[in-house]
Design a protein around this motif. Structure first.
Motif, PDB file in Angstrom:
ATOM      1  N   LYS A   1      -7.055   1.050   4.557  1.00 20.27           N
ATOM      2  CA  LYS A   1      -6.507   0.321   5.560  1.00 20.27           C
ATOM      3  C   LYS A   1      -4.941   0.100   5.077  1.00 20.27           C
ATOM      4  O   LYS A   1      -4.666  -0.630   4.217  1.00 20.27           O
ATOM      5  CB  LYS A   1      -6.991  -1.165   5.382  1.00 20.27           C
ATOM      6  N   PHE A   2      -4.086   0.813   5.888  1.00 14.33           N
ATOM      7  CA  PHE A   2      -2.575   0.453   5.700  1.00 14.33           C
ATOM      8  C   PHE A   2      -2.055   0.861   7.200  1.00 14.33           C
ATOM      9  O   PHE A   2      -2.510   1.792   7.674  1.00 14.33           O
ATOM     10  CB  PHE A   2      -1.980   1.108   4.411  1.00 14.33           C
ATOM     11  N   PRO A   3      -0.996   0.252   7.401  1.00 20.29           N
ATOM     12  CA  PRO A   3      -0.112   0.757   8.457  1.00 20.29           C
ATOM     13  C   PRO A   3       0.192   1.979   8.278  1.00 20.29           C
ATOM     14  O   PRO A   3       0.450   2.527   7.246  1.00 20.29           O
ATOM     15  CB  PRO A   3       0.678  -0.418   8.830  1.00 20.29           C
ATOM     16  N   HIS A   4       0.606   2.544   9.616  1.00 16.98           N
ATOM     17  CA  HIS A   4       1.106   4.060   9.756  1.00 16.98           C
ATOM     18  C   HIS A   4       2.732   4.040   8.851  1.00 16.98           C
ATOM     19  O   HIS A   4       3.217   2.785   9.038  1.00 16.98           O
ATOM     20  CB  HIS A   4       1.209   4.587  11.022  1.00 16.98           C
ATOM     21  N   SER A   5       2.714   5.066   8.551  1.00 16.33           N
ATOM     22  CA  SER A   5       4.046   5.220   7.647  1.00 16.33           C
ATOM     23  C   SER A   5       4.599   4.023   6.567  1.00 16.33           C
ATOM     24  O   SER A   5       5.519   3.500   6.108  1.00 16.33           O
ATOM     25  CB  SER A   5       5.453   5.158   8.408  1.00 16.33           C
ATOM     26  N   ALA A   6       3.404   3.260   5.914  1.00 11.96           N
ATOM     27  CA  ALA A   6       3.411   2.357   4.991  1.00 11.96           C
ATOM     28  C   ALA A   6       4.037   3.218   3.659  1.00 11.96           C
ATOM     29  O   ALA A   6       3.836   4.263   3.471  1.00 11.96           O
ATOM     30  CB  ALA A   6       2.176   1.844   4.673  1.00 11.96           C
ATOM     31  N   ARG A   7       4.757   2.493   2.945  1.00  7.87           N
ATOM     32  CA  ARG A   7       5.476   2.986   1.762  1.00  7.87           C
ATOM     33  C   ARG A   7       4.463   3.307   0.574  1.00  7.87           C
ATOM     34  O   ARG A   7       3.133   2.829   0.692  1.00  7.87           O
ATOM     35  CB  ARG A   7       6.560   2.214   1.164  1.00  7.87           C
ATOM     36  N   GLN A   8       4.768   3.985  -0.193  1.00  7.86           N
ATOM     37  CA  GLN A   8       3.844   4.375  -1.376  1.00  7.86           C
ATOM     38  C   GLN A   8       3.050   3.217  -1.842  1.00  7.86           C
ATOM     39  O   GLN A   8       1.772   3.454  -2.395  1.00  7.86           O
ATOM     40  CB  GLN A   8       4.528   5.457  -2.379  1.00  7.86           C
ATOM     41  N   LYS A   9       3.945   2.375  -2.332  1.00  2.93           N
ATOM     42  CA  LYS A   9       3.213   1.116  -3.066  1.00  2.93           C
ATOM     43  C   LYS A   9       2.213   0.520  -2.271  1.00  2.93           C
ATOM     44  O   LYS A   9       1.316   0.271  -2.779  1.00  2.93           O
ATOM     45  CB  LYS A   9       4.354   0.105  -3.196  1.00  2.93           C
ATOM     46  N   CYS A  10       2.332   0.576  -0.808  1.00  3.38           N
ATOM     47  CA  CYS A  10       1.157   0.045  -0.122  1.00  3.38           C
ATOM     48  C   CYS A  10      -0.060   0.893  -0.049  1.00  3.38           C
ATOM     49  O   CYS A  10      -1.350   0.546  -0.223  1.00  3.38           O
ATOM     50  CB  CYS A  10       1.594  -0.149   1.297  1.00  3.38           C
TER      51      CYS A  10
END
Lengths: 293, 169
Positions: free
Chosen positions: B62-71
């Motif tokens: 579960k993460f939003p699109h284009s989330a950064r690597q950390k997420c």
């Protein structure tokens, strides 16, 4: 005499007046003698300048023969001191030998030349061979051993009557062949030689560091023996002397000596004995280039 | 019909290419053929990757699109994808295949011996069952059969475990 020598040759003159001085002056003797000894040790002779004045570059005033006379080489002929080898060489090799001769009324012996004249001279001389380099005889070849083959490695023999058998590697012999043993009780392979190229080295190793292999196991020991002394009997020529190979007692003793040590090590690894008893074979879907040995 | 979809957060297994064998998460879709992909816990830098070389797994993060690597990393570690993946049959099959390819000649011999022993045990039990069923009638046998089948299965499993251990060695 001293004055004559002085203007002519100064260098040896240095030595000689020194000598004469010591002869003349007695209180100066110990010093002079010391100096003389020191001079003798340091300089043998001081060399004369060239006695052949240069007319132009590369051209001297005097010819070879004139120079010979000028340098007084007729007085200066040296030979090297006779070495021990030359002294030994003075013993001339024997030219003839007396051999006993059988038969009645033959006189017991003959005098035979050791080195005889050639019995044939070719009509054409053999042409001189061109120089070649790097062509060594077999005994001087470099022997290589694959890195995967170390003492104690289990090898799979691929050729010969023991093909497919798994065998323990002992050492590489002087000719480059591999000394290998079954051990005999496991797979009926005796102490034997195998060729490196016709062998697959597996990654299974037996610890052979404590095993002592007798030193008389060399290539000469394993070489095939052939006796041929036909006495020109037409009827029985095909019956050669060594038809059947017989295992000598020495081979049996050596086999026992080596195998007993190796078997002790094999017993330590579970299932290794059964592994050595089995033979290697390929079946459907098994490709040697894909196998990891 | 289709159960696994390409979506943001879908974990995919890379089948070929320079990153073959690694897991990545789909971060964004670029066009019909490519996706922006990131595998922070599997050593894959954030990059575009064609769909063709990806094989979808069952895991979704579960993460939003284009989330950064950390997420992506946080989501990955929260879901513990690495352990979950190792527990799947897919991963286990891959591992078994690799082990089989690495087997040395001695290992192959050991496996052969283990297989032989296992098959012998199984055959033995089978023969026993067959003999029983042929001797007695079929009716009184039905109660006994499932018990004996269980026994045979247990024997099978123990032998399989042995074989796997030997193959690992």
């Amino acid at each position: 005499a001293a004055s004559e020598k002085k203007p002519g040759e100064k260098a040896p003159g240095e030595k000689k007046p020194g000598k004469k001085k010591t002869g003349e002056n007695k209180p100066a003797e110990p010093k002079g003698s010391q100096r003389e000894v020191g001079e003798k040790k340091k300089k043998v002779k001081k060399h004369h300048a060239s006695r052949n004045p240069v007319l132009a570059r590369g051209i001297g005033r005097y010819s070879r023969s004139a120079m010979y006379a000028r340098k007084a080489l007729y007085k200066r002929k040296y030979t090297a001191p006779e070495t021990k080898i030359e002294k030994k060489k003075k013993e001339k090799p024997r030219a003839t030998i007396t051999k006993p001769v059988g038969g009645d009324k033959n006189g017991g012996s003959r005098v035979v030349k050791i080195r005889k004249m050639p019995r044939y001279y070719p009509t054409e001389d053999v042409p001189r061979k061109l120089l070649s380099h790097g062509k060594k005889p077999f005994c001087q070849h470099k022997r290589r051993l694959r890195a995967s083959i170390t003492p104690g490695t289990v090898l799979i023999l691929l050729t010969g009557r023991h093909r497919g058998k798994r065998v323990v590697f002992l050492k590489q012999l002087a000719t480059g062949l591999l000394l290998v043993t079954g051990p005999l009780v496991i797979n009926r392979v005796p102490l034997r030689r195998a060729h490196q190229k016709f062998v697959i080295a597996t990654s299974t190793k037996v610890d052979i560091s404590g095993v002592k292999i007798p030193k008389h196991l060399t290539d000469a020991y394993f070489k095939k023996k052939r006796l041929r002394k036909p006495k020109h009997q037409e009827g029985e020529i095909f019956d050669t002397e060594k038809e059947k190979y017989e295992i000598t007692e020495q081979r049996k003793a050596d086999q026992k000596a080596v195998d007993s040590q190796i078997l002790a090590q094999i017993k330590k690894v579970p299932q290794l004995r059964g592994y050595l008893r089995s033979t290697f074979c390929l079946s459907n879907g098994v490709y040697p280039h894909k196998l990891v040995f | 019909v289709f159960k696994r979809f390409v979506e943001i957060g879908r974990v995919a297994f890379i089948s070929f290419g320079p990153h073959a064998g690694k897991l990545v998460a789909i971060v964004d879709v670029i066009d019909q053929n490519r996706a922006l992909v990131d595998g922070p816990c599997s050593g894959v830098r954030r990059q575009a990757m064609p769909f063709k070389c990806m094989q979808l797994t069952d895991f979704v993060l579960k993460f939003p699109h284009s989330a950064r690597q950390k997420c992506v990393r946080l989501a990955w570690e929260k879901e513990n994808i690495n352990e979950k993946w190792a527990a799947t049959r897919w991963a286990k099959k891959i591992e078994a295949r690799e082990k089989k390819a690495k087997m040395t000649d001695f290992d192959r011999y050991k496996v052969m011996k283990a297989k032989k022993m296992r098959n012998r045990i199984i055959k033995h039990e089978m023969k026993k069952l067959q003999r029983m069923s042929s001797k007695k009638g079929k009716k009184p046998e039905k109660s006994e059969k499932p018990e004996k089948a269980e026994k045979a299965e247990k024997v099978q499993k123990s032998a399989k475990v042995q074989k796997a251990q030997k193959a690992q060695k």
